[in-house]
Scaffold this motif. Structure first.
Motif, PDB file in Angstrom:
ATOM      1  N   ALA A 139      35.421  20.186  29.579  1.00  0.00           N
ATOM      2  CA  ALA A 139      35.302  18.729  29.625  1.00  0.00           C
ATOM      3  C   ALA A 139      35.100  18.250  31.054  1.00  0.00           C
ATOM      4  O   ALA A 139      34.292  17.349  31.318  1.00  0.00           O
TER       5      ALA A 139
ATOM      6  N   SER B  94      39.257  21.454  22.800  1.00  0.00           N
ATOM      7  CA  SER B  94      40.395  21.272  23.703  1.00  0.00           C
ATOM      8  C   SER B  94      40.389  22.296  24.839  1.00  0.00           C
ATOM      9  O   SER B  94      41.337  23.044  25.047  1.00  0.00           O
TER      10      SER B  94
ATOM     11  N   GLY C   7      35.036   6.423  26.629  1.00  0.00           N
ATOM     12  CA  GLY C   7      35.988   5.972  25.622  1.00  0.00           C
ATOM     13  C   GLY C   7      36.056   4.481  25.422  1.00  0.00           C
ATOM     14  O   GLY C   7      36.998   3.991  24.783  1.00  0.00           O
TER      15      GLY C   7
ATOM     16  N   GLN D 166      32.088  16.023  32.636  1.00  0.00           N
ATOM     17  CA  GLN D 166      32.385  14.771  33.331  1.00  0.00           C
ATOM     18  C   GLN D 166      31.811  14.771  34.738  1.00  0.00           C
ATOM     19  O   GLN D 166      31.416  13.725  35.259  1.00  0.00           O
TER      20      GLN D 166
ATOM     21  N   GLN E 242      36.890  18.147  24.670  1.00  0.00           N
ATOM     22  CA  GLN E 242      37.898  17.146  24.331  1.00  0.00           C
ATOM     23  C   GLN E 242      38.961  17.713  23.378  1.00  0.00           C
ATOM     24  O   GLN E 242      38.697  18.641  22.620  1.00  0.00           O
TER      25      GLN E 242
ATOM     26  N   LEU F 229      33.951   9.875  18.889  1.00  0.00           N
ATOM     27  CA  LEU F 229      33.981   8.759  19.824  1.00  0.00           C
ATOM     28  C   LEU F 229      33.446   7.479  19.198  1.00  0.00           C
ATOM     29  O   LEU F 229      33.599   6.395  19.778  1.00  0.00           O
TER      30      LEU F 229
ATOM     31  N   ARG G 201      32.059  16.568  25.314  1.00  0.00           N
ATOM     32  CA  ARG G 201      32.609  16.437  23.970  1.00  0.00           C
ATOM     33  C   ARG G 201      33.298  17.716  23.503  1.00  0.00           C
ATOM     34  O   ARG G 201      34.385  17.672  22.927  1.00  0.00           O
TER      35      ARG G 201
END
Length: 562
Positions: free
Chosen positions: A43, A38, A239, A47, A33, A347, A30
């Motif tokens: 991220a 960013s 997502g 993942q 993201q 999200l 998170r």
């Protein structure tokens, strides 16, 4: 049924080890993201954990089930998982509509994507197999010419062979697995509110047995598919706007309902005693609100008022239904607390509706608990007969006190933990000092029969279990034989463990095995035998091939050797 529960409880405990990694995965994913910090590589790091959950389950379940929680079991779990998943890929039959261009690359990518759908089930099965193999073969002796591969080294080898069989099962049976998951997913969707209600109620009712973790894994990981991400939890973080139905209903209960129940229990205490329990209820309420850890609150009233607990389970099921009917989709990496709510707000779908629903739930819980406590004169903390307060002791002394309250070191067969509970096997549950455990801060004691006991202590359970194991192996003066000793056949005599541990450190073996009263050391220097010369409790030390064999005056408990 009793035997089935006894077999499933270790799995429920073992599943918590890999699940404990999810909060850091969710946090990294998170924060990296675009709508937050960013930072792509952060991220990607998060993942990576979600992409390799199967590996984590293979290692974590194996360690959780293995005696001594030994790392060799984790290695065996990883070997079994890799052999299973990679071996299954060539057995998958590709669809006829794959593009002809770069056919090999397309086929490899398709197989990897397909087998990823089964990664968590494959990881759990691999962990189960590896844990069982470790417990069965960790002490195996092979002929001298194969001696290097004996003991714990044999377990990953056996796990690799087992992985071949699993590869055949997963590869050849993948169409059946995929059809089964699809059927389950369609059933869940078709069940709609009724299915969510049943899930919420059972999730709470199974709390007593610890089997709710297994139920959660079925909902959070295999069900549904969104661009290769399976399960409600993984799809939420990938997502999928339709994911989160199996998580959203927990938020009104954990963030609003149970903290309101704490307020009701606090206000139900006589005014003169409220100051004494204010810290307890504030701590319990904030823990549930912020982190979603709710078991310490639930065990406060579970046995005092089973009817209230059933009502709590029903309200949890209703929360699932209400949030779904309102179209609210929320998710978490750890649990349904404020921290996860804020972190994953971007999200979520219609997250602000949690506030009015939560306010209603706070009122419901406060009113229900206020009425129930006074109507039935429930002895919640602050209303019970005046007894000793929770003892304030140093961490090491507290572990010693826990060992004594659990009947002494000689009453403890095994000590493990899940999120908020000590999971114990004891020789005689009648020797437990329940009042003493309460004074040490335990919120509840569950005697499940057959020597299986669970003690609710809160989020510190894992650290406390480690401290208790250490205290049981190093502290004198407890009931029965000395806790810092290996008992001889004559319980009045003991073998001093501290000296034996020091000698083992000096000898520096690469591996060791226990056979009753014989301790077998591998990889020692030829001079290591002198470490045990004239050591009390060691009858003899002799070299057998490349192994040093020690004959001890009592059966050796590997857990007590550190």
């Amino acid at each position: 049924m009793r035997a089935l529960i006894d077999r499933l409880q270790p799995l429920g405990r073992a599943l918590m080890l890999p699940i404990a990694v999810l909060p850091v995965a969710a946090l990294l994913l998170r924060l990296g993201q675009p709508d937050l910090l960013s930072i792509p590589f952060v991220a990607a790091a998060g993942q990576a954990i979600f992409d390799n959950l199967g590996l984590l389950f293979a290692a974590g379940v194996a360690v959780g089930l293995a005696r001594e929680n030994h790392g060799a079991a984790a290695l065996a779990g990883l070997v079994c998982y890799l052999v299973t998943t990679e071996g299954a890929k060539p057995l998958l039959h590709a669809p006829a509509d794959l593009p002809a261009a770069a056919a090999d690359l397309q086929l490899a990518a398709w197989r990897a994507k397909e087998i990823a759908k089964a990664s968590v089930p494959a990881g759990i099965v691999s962990g189960l197999v590896a844990g069982a193999l470790y417990n069965r073969y960790a002490d195996i002796r092979l002929p001298a010419y194969l001696g290097f591969f004996g003991g714990r080294r044999f377990v990953p080898i056996a796990a690799g062979l087992a992985g071949i069989a699993l590869a055949l099962a997963f590869g050849g049976g993948f169409p059946l697995f995929e059809a089964g998951v699809d059927a389950l997913s369609r059933w869940v969707v078709a069940a709609g509110p009724l299915g969510l209600f049943a899930y919420g109620v059972l999730n709470r009712l199974l709390l007593v047995t610890g089997l709710h973790h297994i139920l959660n894994n079925m909902a959070w990981f295999p069900v549904g598919d969104f661009h290769g991400a399976t399960g409600d939890l993984k799809r939420f973080f990938a997502g999928d706007p339709g994911a989160g139905g199996f998580m959203a209903g927990f938020f009104p209960v954990m963030m609003f309902g149970l903290p309101a129940a704490c307020l009701a229990m606090y206000r139900a205490a006589p005014p003169a005693r409220r100051a004494g329990v204010a810290g307890l209820y504030l701590s319990l309420g904030l823990t549930s609100l912020l982190t979603g850890v709710n078991e310490p609150i639930e065990f406060t009233f579970l046995f005092l008022a089973p009817a209230l607990f059933v009502a709590h389970a029903v309200l949890t099921g209703l929360a699932m239904v209400v949030m779904d009917l309102l179209g609210v989709k929320l998710g978490f990496g750890f649990s349904a607390g404020l921290l996860d709510y804020l972190l994953d707000y971007g999200l979520a779908t219609r997250p602000l509706l949690l506030l009015p629903v939560g306010a209603v739930y706070a009122g419901l819980y406060y009113g229900l608990f206020s009425w129930g406590i006074r109507r039935f004169d429930l002895k919640t903390p602050g209303r019970e007969a005046v007894a000793g307060a929770v003892e304030a002791v140093l961490p090491g002394d507290r572990a010693v006190a826990f060992v004594a309250a659990l009947g002494g070191a000689d009453n403890l067969t095994s000590v493990h933990a899940c999120t908020t509970r000590l999971r114990l096997l004891v020789g005689d549950s009648a020797r437990l000092d329940r009042d003493g455990l309460a004074r040490l801060g335990a919120r509840g004691v569950l005697d499940l029969g057959g020597g299986s006991v669970q003690v609710v202590v809160g989020p510190e359970a894992d650290q406390l279990a480690t401290s208790i194991r250490r205290a049981a192996g190093s502290t004198a003066g407890l009931s029965g034989a000395r806790a810092g000793s290996v008992r001889r056949e004559d319980p009045a005599e003991t073998v001093p463990l501290s000296a034996l541990r020091q000698a083992l450190r000096d000898a520096g073996p690469t591996d060791r095995f226990v056979r009753g009263k014989r301790l077998i050391l591998e990889g020692c220097d030829v001079s290591a035998g002198t470490c045990f010369t004239d050591l009390a409790g060691v009858r003899a030390a002799a070299w057998v091939g490349s192994s040093l064999h020690l004959l001890i005056e009592a059966d050796v408990d590997p857990d007590l050797l550190g």
